[in-house]
Design an enzyme around this catalytic site. Structure first.
Site, PDB file in Angstrom:
ATOM      1  N   GLU A 288      52.244 -10.565  65.308  1.00  0.00           N
ATOM      2  CA  GLU A 288      52.005 -10.870  63.445  1.00  0.00           C
ATOM      3  C   GLU A 288      53.355 -10.548  62.784  1.00  0.00           C
ATOM      4  O   GLU A 288      53.872  -9.559  62.806  1.00  0.00           O
ATOM      5  CB  GLU A 288      50.924  -9.863  63.009  1.00  0.00           C
ATOM      6  CG  GLU A 288      50.387 -10.367  61.781  1.00  0.00           C
ATOM      7  CD  GLU A 288      49.463 -11.630  61.771  1.00  0.00           C
ATOM      8  OE1 GLU A 288      49.346 -12.308  60.659  1.00  0.00           O
ATOM      9  OE2 GLU A 288      49.162 -12.045  62.916  1.00  0.00           O
ATOM     10  N   GLU A 318      56.683 -17.175  55.628  1.00  0.00           N
ATOM     11  CA  GLU A 318      57.249 -16.870  56.932  1.00  0.00           C
ATOM     12  C   GLU A 318      57.689 -18.071  57.806  1.00  0.00           C
ATOM     13  O   GLU A 318      58.480 -18.056  58.537  1.00  0.00           O
ATOM     14  CB  GLU A 318      56.310 -15.977  57.603  1.00  0.00           C
ATOM     15  CG  GLU A 318      56.219 -14.569  57.250  1.00  0.00           C
ATOM     16  CD  GLU A 318      54.716 -14.184  57.200  1.00  0.00           C
ATOM     17  OE1 GLU A 318      54.511 -13.074  56.297  1.00  0.00           O
ATOM     18  OE2 GLU A 318      53.790 -14.448  57.990  1.00  0.00           O
ATOM     19  N   ASP A 471      46.128 -10.447  57.816  1.00  0.00           N
ATOM     20  CA  ASP A 471      45.866  -9.527  59.028  1.00  0.00           C
ATOM     21  C   ASP A 471      44.353  -9.745  59.162  1.00  0.00           C
ATOM     22  O   ASP A 471      43.905 -10.048  60.400  1.00  0.00           O
ATOM     23  CB  ASP A 471      46.242  -8.314  58.613  1.00  0.00           C
ATOM     24  CG  ASP A 471      47.558  -7.979  58.394  1.00  0.00           C
ATOM     25  OD1 ASP A 471      48.411  -8.571  59.163  1.00  0.00           O
ATOM     26  OD2 ASP A 471      47.900  -7.317  57.246  1.00  0.00           O
TER      27      ASP A 471
END
Length: 486
Positions: A288, A318, A471
């Site tokens: 992750e 990201e 998450d």
């Protein structure tokens, strides 16, 4: 060709889509779709889920029965504007900082990302100033303390399934240990006398500070976290594998190394690569990612770590930083303008798997990427390695809506659609044009041995909490994914 955004002029279509998506993607009443099943590890756990677009899912679910992971902390969640006001700071111009060295840097970076409505995470270099800010944040009545750290958050989410046991290898202090679910096991070597605190500065959609107005809800994270940054628990994690024998390893926290010197960072990354290489090849590994600013570190992670993992989870910030760091497709794009263009996202995801994933001439283990942004999610897989992608991407999108609104089911009065109803699948090759169908809200396309599964997200209008959503999305997607034996 541009994206056709969901606006008030298509309200009827949106209403139909909302209703259909709730019934098809997020209906929790039929056949326990909200709970996964695995034919190998948890054969009697739950029933087969309902159909999506009137087709039956395979009856094989997540390869998970236990977990291991690497980073953890306590999240102190506060209103970003209120905290900065309490610190005596006034609104002004925004400016990004790779590292925060002062309160002024903190204010400028917070404003910079709040005006974009984008999530970000930065390291605060001054320990004394950070401790003062952390004490101020924790003493205010609106402060909330939660489990933090990508790995711990994924573990905490999965620990709600009583059939799973989680091994958390990270710096666990007394407060974090108190917050963890009973199904989360902490090795004695991971316990420490003090907690690592990360400050989560949240803001709501439309919230104002001076001339600043947030386009949507999000958060800015900062910390002076040396334990996670030094990957102190990496060796504990690896040494625990033989005894715990996990079915899946989840890694995170590599971004925290940005707070280390270049020499320490390079040394620990090489040690991390060696440790990851020692994990038995029959144990799948998910990595992750999180917000980063150092392109050299990002490039090294891509080249050295990506080939060792089976799966990667990341968001739009990201993804863009990743392609900028490696001069990939659309690297000249400075930032996203509103909802990320699906064709651009698709091009970058395709390039990652072609360049760093498993192909005919590459020995890489990387065969899966779960991309999530506020408006939509895309699950991308190399053909022949993964199954149940429709359920996996739908489950991730569903949990994004329920967790943000803190509800058990999707309430159509509390959500809205922000995804494009029509888009092209590429800007570098001859694209397909896709129009979303309310009766079949998971769109699919294929490109040179790589499959894409796209679903819109029912976005919470007034989210209760934004931190940890990525998450939770990755955790839920993993729980529904099936990795084919090779």
């Amino acid at each position: 060709m541009g994206q056709k955004q969901a606006t008030l002029s298509v309200k009827a279509m949106l209403d139909a889509f909302l209703e259909a998506a709730c019934k098809i993607l997020w209906n929790l009443s039929a056949n326990n779709f909200n709970k996964p099943k695995h034919s190998n590890f948890l054969p009697e756990l739950l029933d087969v889920p309902p159909s999506l677009s009137f087709s039956v899912f395979p009856a094989h679910f997540s390869f998970l029965s236990s977990f291991s992971r690497v980073n953890a902390c306590v999240d102190v969640i506060v209103s970003g504007v209120k905290l900065l006001q309490a610190l005596g700071l006034d609104p002004g111009d925004g400016k990004d900082h790779a590292v925060l060295n002062s309160r002024k840097d903190l204010k400028e970076a917070f404003i910079y990302f709040m005006q974009k409505g984008a999530a970000a995470e930065r390291f605060f270099s001054d320990a004394e100033t950070f401790d003062h800010i952390a004490r101020a944040a924790s003493e205010y009545p609106w402060a909330q303390l939660y489990v933090g750290g990508n790995a711990a958050l994924i573990g905490q989410k999965l620990a709600t399934n009583p059939n799973l046991k989680i091994l958390l290898c990270g710096p666990v202090g007394p407060k974090l240990h108190e917050l963890l679910d009973d199904n989360v096991i902490v090795p004695p070597e991971s316990m420490q006398e003090t907690d690592e605190f990360h400050l989560i500065l949240e803001y709501q959609a439309g919230e104002e500070w001076g001339q600043l107005r947030a386009p949507n809800a999000n958060r800015f994270i900062f910390s002076h976290d040396l334990s996670n940054g030094a990957m102190n628990m990496l060796e504990v994690f690896v040494s625990s594998l033989d005894e715990f024998q996990p079915d899946l390893v989840v890694l995170s926290g590599l971004h925290m190394m940005e707070g280390q010197s270049r020499e320490v960072r390079e040394k620990r990354l090489l040690e991390a690569v060696t440790s990851i290489s020692d994990i038995p090849t029959d144990i799948p590994i998910h990595l992750e990612l999180a917000s980063m600013t150092d392109q050299d570190l990002m490039s090294k992670i891509m080249n050295q770590v990506f080939p060792l993992v089976n799966s990667v989870g990341l968001n739009e910030q990201e993804l863009l930083f990743l392609t900028q760091s490696a001069s990939g497709p659309h690297a000249s794009l400075g930032s996203w303008n509103g909802v990320p263009d699906v064709g651009i996202v698709s091009d970058i995801l395709f390039w990652i798997l072609k360049k760093h994933g498993r192909t005919m001439d590459k020995a890489s283990d990387l065969t899966r990427i779960h991309f999530h942004t506020l408006a939509y999610h895309i699950l991308v897989t190399v053909d022949g390695y993964w199954g149940n992608q429709i359920a996996a991407v739908a489950a991730g999108a569903r949990v994004a809506g329920t967790q943000a609104c803190a509800t058990e089911t999707i309430d159509t009065d509390r959500v809205f659609l922000k995804a494009p109803l029509e888009f092209v699948t590429s800007h570098t090759e001859a694209p397909s044009k896709i129009s979303l169908n309310p009766g079949d809200p998971v769109a699919h396309w294929h490109r040179e041995g790589i499959s894409f599964h796209f679903t819109p997200v029912l976005v919470c209008k007034d989210p209760i909490r934004t931190v940890g959503l990525g998450d939770a999305i990755s955790a839920e997607g993993l729980l529904y994914s099936e990795l084919y034996p090779q």
